[in-house]
Scaffold this motif. Structure first.
Motif, mmCIF file in Angstrom:
data_model
loop_
_atom_site.group_PDB
_atom_site.id
_atom_site.type_symbol
_atom_site.label_atom_id
_atom_site.label_comp_id
_atom_site.label_asym_id
_atom_site.label_seq_id
_atom_site.Cartn_x
_atom_site.Cartn_y
_atom_site.Cartn_z
ATOM 1 N N GLU A 210 6.732 20.904 -30.976
ATOM 2 C CA GLU A 210 7.890 21.636 -30.353
ATOM 3 C C GLU A 210 7.411 21.959 -28.689
ATOM 4 N N ASP A 211 8.430 21.981 -27.862
ATOM 5 C CA ASP A 211 8.347 22.028 -26.528
ATOM 6 C C ASP A 211 7.216 21.109 -26.107
ATOM 7 N N ALA A 212 6.805 19.841 -26.579
ATOM 8 C CA ALA A 212 5.904 19.191 -25.956
ATOM 9 C C ALA A 212 6.114 18.885 -24.712
ATOM 10 N N ASP A 213 7.313 18.753 -24.199
ATOM 11 C CA ASP A 213 7.768 18.329 -22.878
ATOM 12 C C ASP A 213 7.107 19.426 -21.655
ATOM 13 N N TYR B 227 9.563 10.132 -23.324
ATOM 14 C CA TYR B 227 9.747 11.154 -24.427
ATOM 15 C C TYR B 227 11.162 11.652 -24.601
ATOM 16 N N TYR B 228 11.839 11.900 -23.313
ATOM 17 C CA TYR B 228 13.052 12.039 -23.252
ATOM 18 C C TYR B 228 14.039 11.197 -23.828
ATOM 19 N N ALA C 264 19.900 12.232 -19.828
ATOM 20 C CA ALA C 264 20.074 12.882 -18.317
ATOM 21 C C ALA C 264 18.534 12.981 -17.923
ATOM 22 N N ASP C 265 17.530 13.736 -18.882
ATOM 23 C CA ASP C 265 16.349 13.999 -18.147
ATOM 24 C C ASP C 265 15.476 12.848 -18.194
ATOM 25 N N ALA C 266 15.750 11.686 -19.125
ATOM 26 C CA ALA C 266 15.190 10.625 -18.915
ATOM 27 C C ALA C 266 15.098 9.791 -17.711
ATOM 28 N N ILE C 267 16.616 9.935 -17.445
ATOM 29 C CA ILE C 267 16.844 9.022 -15.889
ATOM 30 C C ILE C 267 16.073 9.689 -14.851
ATOM 31 N N ASP C 268 16.200 11.246 -14.903
ATOM 32 C CA ASP C 268 15.581 11.797 -13.720
ATOM 33 C C ASP C 268 14.083 11.406 -13.514
ATOM 34 N N VAL D 294 24.549 4.995 -21.638
ATOM 35 C CA VAL D 294 24.989 5.942 -22.499
ATOM 36 C C VAL D 294 25.563 7.049 -21.617
ATOM 37 N N ARG D 295 25.329 7.344 -20.509
ATOM 38 C CA ARG D 295 25.890 8.417 -19.878
ATOM 39 C C ARG D 295 27.168 7.801 -19.087
#
Length: 222
Positions: A49-52, A78-79, A86-90, A118-119
């Motif tokens: 949990e909250d690994a990121d 991970y994202y 969206a976070d993965a793209i960033d 997907v976005r």
């Protein structure tokens, strides 16, 4: 232990090292960076949990670092895996691709492109996939499929047919693409091709959207 996938035990050993960092010599900063990063990666790989947040703390506290590129890549993956696209793209955008081996570059580019797909960022998807369409690796056919789907959604219909035809003999896509090819033939008024192709694909009961293809054929006949 980390390399063997025993992340819980590895994490405890990294914590012991971190707690004894007062004994480290000043020149051991690089070792410190690596210890803190791999401690964070234990949480990422355990999907804790909250690994990121642990990895984000590393990025905040240790930048600049020779390990930052790996941190960005692992966080992006991970994202991606938890479908936070969206976070993965960033974070895929932050990775220095010049530091990657070809297989890493191919994986990153495909995942980045899929996240954009997907976005519904279809132009971005095409731009990314163009860079790896010629790589004969595990992403070769998926790249061609999603490139074709992006062409379809941006109204490059002839290009989409070509891309779909490149994958229609593969197990993963042979039942999926006939519907889109049939739709394109109908939209482009290529009725003779639709009749020939449509009747061929509906003979296979594994083809997806057979009812819809029959509907297109019916409109063509009338």
């Amino acid at each position: 232990l980390f390399d063997e996938g025993v992340y819980g035990s590895a994490s405890k050993l990294f914590i012991d090292l971190i707690n004894n960092k007062s004994q480290w010599k000043p020149q051991e900063k690089l070792f410190s960076d690596k210890v803190h990063l791999y401690h964070a990666l234990c949480f990422i790989n355990m999907r804790a949990e909250d690994a990121d947040l642990v990895l984000l703390h590393f990025i905040r506290d240790f930048s600049p670092s020779p390990y930052m590129n790996l941190a960005y890549l692992e966080l992006a993956d991970y994202y991606f895996d938890i479908e936070e696209y969206a976070d993965a793209i960033d974070y895929y955008a932050k990775v220095n691709e010049n530091e990657l081996a070809q297989d890493q570059f191919s994986a990153l580019t495909f995942k980045h492109a899929y996240a954009q797909f997907v976005r519904q960022n279809f132009d971005a998807t095409k731009t990314l996939l163009k860079r790896i369409l010629h790589f004969k690796d595990q992403y070769y056919y998926p790249s061609k499929y999603y490139y074709g789907m992006s062409q379809y959604f941006t109204n490059d219909l002839s290009g989409a047919v070509e891309s779909f035809q490149a994958v229609e003999e593969t197990a993963a896509y042979k039942n999926r693409v006939p519907y889109y090819i049939s739709q394109i033939y109908f939209k482009e008024k290529r009725y003779d091709e639709l009749i020939t192709y449509g009747n061929e694909v509906i003979a296979d009961d594994q083809t997806e959207h057979i009812k819809e293809i029959r509907g297109l054929l019916g409109q063509t006949y009338f």
